[in-house]
Design a protein around this motif. Structure first.
Motif, PDB file in Angstrom:
ATOM      1  N   ASP A  12       0.866  -1.181   0.000  1.00 41.29           N
ATOM      2  CA  ASP A  12       0.000   0.000   0.000  1.00 41.29           C
ATOM      3  C   ASP A  12       0.900   1.228   0.000  1.00 41.29           C
ATOM      4  OD1 ASP A  12       0.833   0.440   2.639  1.00 41.29           O
ATOM      5  OD2 ASP A  12      -1.029  -0.296   3.511  1.00 41.29           O
ATOM      6  N   GLU A  13       0.321   2.401   0.157  1.00 46.91           N
ATOM      7  CA  GLU A  13       1.110   3.638   0.080  1.00 46.91           C
ATOM      8  C   GLU A  13       2.170   3.730   1.181  1.00 46.91           C
ATOM      9  OE1 GLU A  13      -2.655   4.182   2.267  1.00 46.91           O
ATOM     10  OE2 GLU A  13      -2.317   3.717   0.174  1.00 46.91           O
ATOM     11  N   ASP A  14       2.050   2.926   2.227  1.00 47.55           N
ATOM     12  CA  ASP A  14       3.033   2.937   3.312  1.00 47.55           C
ATOM     13  C   ASP A  14       4.094   1.852   3.162  1.00 47.55           C
ATOM     14  OD1 ASP A  14       1.767   5.083   4.625  1.00 47.55           O
ATOM     15  OD2 ASP A  14       0.329   3.702   5.526  1.00 47.55           O
ATOM     16  N   GLY A  15       3.963   0.986   2.168  1.00 49.55           N
ATOM     17  CA  GLY A  15       4.934  -0.079   1.959  1.00 49.55           C
ATOM     18  C   GLY A  15       4.287  -1.447   1.949  1.00 49.55           C
ATOM     19  N   LEU A  16       5.074  -2.444   2.311  1.00 51.34           N
ATOM     20  CA  LEU A  16       4.626  -3.824   2.287  1.00 51.34           C
ATOM     21  C   LEU A  16       3.485  -4.058   3.269  1.00 51.34           C
ATOM     22  CD1 LEU A  16       5.245  -6.655   1.158  1.00 51.34           C
ATOM     23  CD2 LEU A  16       6.842  -6.950   3.052  1.00 51.34           C
ATOM     24  N   CYS A  17       2.444  -4.741   2.809  1.00 54.74           N
ATOM     25  CA  CYS A  17       1.313  -5.092   3.677  1.00 54.74           C
ATOM     26  C   CYS A  17       1.656  -6.340   4.479  1.00 54.74           C
ATOM     27  CB  CYS A  17       0.066  -5.389   2.842  1.00 54.74           C
ATOM     28  SG  CYS A  17      -0.613  -3.968   1.971  1.00 54.74           S
ATOM     29  N   ALA A  18       1.080  -6.454   5.651  1.00 54.61           N
ATOM     30  CA  ALA A  18       1.221  -7.661   6.451  1.00 54.61           C
ATOM     31  C   ALA A  18       0.510  -8.807   5.737  1.00 54.61           C
ATOM     32  CB  ALA A  18       0.611  -7.446   7.838  1.00 54.61           C
ATOM     33  N   VAL A  19       1.009 -10.017   5.931  1.00 56.16           N
ATOM     34  CA  VAL A  19       0.360 -11.185   5.335  1.00 56.16           C
ATOM     35  C   VAL A  19      -1.102 -11.191   5.758  1.00 56.16           C
ATOM     36  CG1 VAL A  19       0.300 -13.691   5.269  1.00 56.16           C
ATOM     37  CG2 VAL A  19       2.501 -12.516   5.285  1.00 56.16           C
ATOM     38  N   GLY A  20      -1.979 -11.360   4.762  1.00 55.19           N
ATOM     39  CA  GLY A  20      -3.418 -11.362   5.027  1.00 55.19           C
ATOM     40  C   GLY A  20      -4.077 -10.008   4.886  1.00 55.19           C
ATOM     41  N   THR A  21      -3.294  -8.983   4.613  1.00 50.87           N
ATOM     42  CA  THR A  21      -3.826  -7.634   4.390  1.00 50.87           C
ATOM     43  C   THR A  21      -3.478  -7.213   2.966  1.00 50.87           C
ATOM     44  OG1 THR A  21      -3.458  -7.081   6.702  1.00 50.87           O
ATOM     45  CG2 THR A  21      -3.793  -5.243   5.190  1.00 50.87           C
ATOM     46  N   PRO A  22      -4.458  -6.901   2.172  1.00 50.70           N
ATOM     47  CA  PRO A  22      -5.879  -6.918   2.478  1.00 50.70           C
ATOM     48  C   PRO A  22      -6.393  -8.350   2.565  1.00 50.70           C
ATOM     49  CG  PRO A  22      -5.560  -6.460   0.156  1.00 50.70           C
ATOM     50  CD  PRO A  22      -4.197  -6.519   0.784  1.00 50.70           C
ATOM     51  N   SER A  23      -7.535  -8.487   3.164  1.00 49.11           N
ATOM     52  CA  SER A  23      -8.157  -9.794   3.328  1.00 49.11           C
ATOM     53  C   SER A  23      -8.675 -10.279   1.975  1.00 49.11           C
ATOM     54  CB  SER A  23      -9.305  -9.688   4.330  1.00 49.11           C
ATOM     55  OG  SER A  23      -9.903 -10.944   4.480  1.00 49.11           O
ATOM     56  N   LEU A  24      -8.250 -11.470   1.594  1.00 52.63           N
ATOM     57  CA  LEU A  24      -8.688 -12.085   0.343  1.00 52.63           C
ATOM     58  C   LEU A  24      -9.303 -13.435   0.656  1.00 52.63           C
ATOM     59  CD1 LEU A  24      -5.458 -11.406  -1.776  1.00 52.63           C
ATOM     60  CD2 LEU A  24      -7.561 -10.047  -1.765  1.00 52.63           C
ATOM     61  N   SER A  25     -10.054 -13.959  -0.294  1.00 52.51           N
ATOM     62  CA  SER A  25     -10.607 -15.299  -0.113  1.00 52.51           C
ATOM     63  C   SER A  25      -9.448 -16.280   0.060  1.00 52.51           C
ATOM     64  CB  SER A  25     -11.462 -15.683  -1.315  1.00 52.51           C
ATOM     65  OG  SER A  25     -10.637 -15.785  -2.476  1.00 52.51           O
ATOM     66  N   PRO A  26      -9.681 -17.381   0.753  1.00 54.23           N
ATOM     67  CA  PRO A  26      -8.601 -18.348   0.972  1.00 54.23           C
ATOM     68  C   PRO A  26      -7.960 -18.842  -0.326  1.00 54.23           C
ATOM     69  CG  PRO A  26     -10.439 -18.847   2.417  1.00 54.23           C
ATOM     70  CD  PRO A  26     -10.908 -17.759   1.484  1.00 54.23           C
ATOM     71  N   ARG A  27      -8.761 -19.092  -1.322  1.00 59.96           N
ATOM     72  CA  ARG A  27      -8.206 -19.574  -2.600  1.00 59.96           C
ATOM     73  C   ARG A  27      -7.318 -18.527  -3.245  1.00 59.96           C
ATOM     74  NH1 ARG A  27     -11.195 -22.289  -7.807  1.00 59.96           N
ATOM     75  NH2 ARG A  27      -9.337 -22.304  -9.088  1.00 59.96           N
ATOM     76  N   LEU A  28      -7.771 -17.280  -3.278  1.00 62.70           N
ATOM     77  CA  LEU A  28      -6.970 -16.227  -3.891  1.00 62.70           C
ATOM     78  C   LEU A  28      -5.714 -15.959  -3.070  1.00 62.70           C
ATOM     79  CD1 LEU A  28      -6.473 -14.222  -6.101  1.00 62.70           C
ATOM     80  CD2 LEU A  28      -8.038 -12.632  -4.961  1.00 62.70           C
ATOM     81  N   GLU A  29      -5.844 -15.980  -1.763  1.00 62.93           N
ATOM     82  CA  GLU A  29      -4.664 -15.801  -0.904  1.00 62.93           C
ATOM     83  C   GLU A  29      -3.621 -16.874  -1.217  1.00 62.93           C
ATOM     84  OE1 GLU A  29      -3.595 -16.242   3.747  1.00 62.93           O
ATOM     85  OE2 GLU A  29      -5.261 -14.884   3.274  1.00 62.93           O
ATOM     86  N   SER A  30      -4.058 -18.097  -1.385  1.00 61.90           N
ATOM     87  CA  SER A  30      -3.153 -19.196  -1.718  1.00 61.90           C
ATOM     88  C   SER A  30      -2.468 -18.965  -3.066  1.00 61.90           C
ATOM     89  CB  SER A  30      -3.939 -20.507  -1.739  1.00 61.90           C
ATOM     90  OG  SER A  30      -3.129 -21.574  -2.115  1.00 61.90           O
ATOM     91  N   GLU A  31      -3.215 -18.477  -4.040  1.00 60.63           N
ATOM     92  CA  GLU A  31      -2.649 -18.212  -5.367  1.00 60.63           C
ATOM     93  C   GLU A  31      -1.634 -17.067  -5.333  1.00 60.63           C
ATOM     94  OE1 GLU A  31      -5.080 -18.377  -8.941  1.00 60.63           O
ATOM     95  OE2 GLU A  31      -6.750 -19.041  -7.673  1.00 60.63           O
ATOM     96  N   VAL A  32      -1.920 -16.035  -4.564  1.00 55.58           N
ATOM     97  CA  VAL A  32      -0.996 -14.908  -4.432  1.00 55.58           C
ATOM     98  C   VAL A  32       0.306 -15.382  -3.771  1.00 55.58           C
ATOM     99  CG1 VAL A  32      -0.616 -12.712  -3.226  1.00 55.58           C
ATOM    100  CG2 VAL A  32      -2.761 -13.109  -4.468  1.00 55.58           C
ATOM    101  N   LEU A  33       0.180 -16.184  -2.737  1.00 56.92           N
ATOM    102  CA  LEU A  33       1.370 -16.722  -2.065  1.00 56.92           C
ATOM    103  C   LEU A  33       2.170 -17.622  -3.012  1.00 56.92           C
ATOM    104  CD1 LEU A  33      -0.206 -17.502   1.412  1.00 56.92           C
ATOM    105  CD2 LEU A  33       1.585 -15.807   0.943  1.00 56.92           C
ATOM    106  N   ALA A  34       1.490 -18.414  -3.819  1.00 52.11           N
ATOM    107  CA  ALA A  34       2.174 -19.293  -4.776  1.00 52.11           C
ATOM    108  C   ALA A  34       2.899 -18.474  -5.835  1.00 52.11           C
ATOM    109  CB  ALA A  34       1.173 -20.249  -5.421  1.00 52.11           C
ATOM    110  N   TRP A  35       2.314 -17.379  -6.274  1.00 49.86           N
ATOM    111  CA  TRP A  35       2.931 -16.513  -7.274  1.00 49.86           C
ATOM    112  C   TRP A  35       4.225 -15.911  -6.721  1.00 49.86           C
ATOM    113  CZ3 TRP A  35       3.100 -10.944  -7.906  1.00 49.86           C
ATOM    114  CH2 TRP A  35       3.455 -10.522  -9.184  1.00 49.86           C
ATOM    115  N   ALA A  36       4.181 -15.437  -5.493  1.00 48.51           N
ATOM    116  CA  ALA A  36       5.385 -14.880  -4.853  1.00 48.51           C
ATOM    117  C   ALA A  36       6.430 -15.971  -4.635  1.00 48.51           C
ATOM    118  CB  ALA A  36       5.014 -14.226  -3.531  1.00 48.51           C
ATOM    119  N   ARG A  37       5.999 -17.157  -4.259  1.00 51.64           N
ATOM    120  CA  ARG A  37       6.928 -18.265  -4.046  1.00 51.64           C
ATOM    121  C   ARG A  37       7.608 -18.657  -5.368  1.00 51.64           C
ATOM    122  NH1 ARG A  37       3.724 -20.939  -1.279  1.00 51.64           N
ATOM    123  NH2 ARG A  37       2.783 -22.169  -2.922  1.00 51.64           N
TER     124      ARG A  37
END
Length: 92
Positions: A12-37
């Protein structure tokens, strides 16, 4: 945007967001984490992606995730893909 040693590639405008922020559906959160991995495991600081196909696949996945994240965020929130991890040309 991916970054070295970052598991949750959302900012966000302040820098890196904490894991889980913003809140996403579990499936999308998993896909975002896989993309970064995928970035962390396959992108080399010196050489870039192992193949051009890997580079294009990762970028396509990022663009797809951008649309999915945008759908889950509140109306009025802006989403931008900061995609910088292109393949480097040898000898340049």
């Amino acid at each position: 945007m991916n970054e070295y040693s970052v598991d949750w590639p959302l900012w966000d405008e302040d820098g890196l967001c904490a894991v889980g922020t913003p809140s996403l559906s579990p499936r999308l959160e998993s896909e975002v984490l896989a993309w970064a991995r995928d970035f962390s495991e396959h992108y080399d600081i010196e050489a870039g992606w192992p193949t051009e196909a890997a580079a294009r696949s990762h970028e396509r996945q990022g663009r797809r995730l951008l649309l999915l994240v945008e759908r889950e965020l509140p109306v009025g929130d802006d989403v931008v893909l900061g995609y910088w991890e292109t393949n480097k040309r040898k000898g340049l």
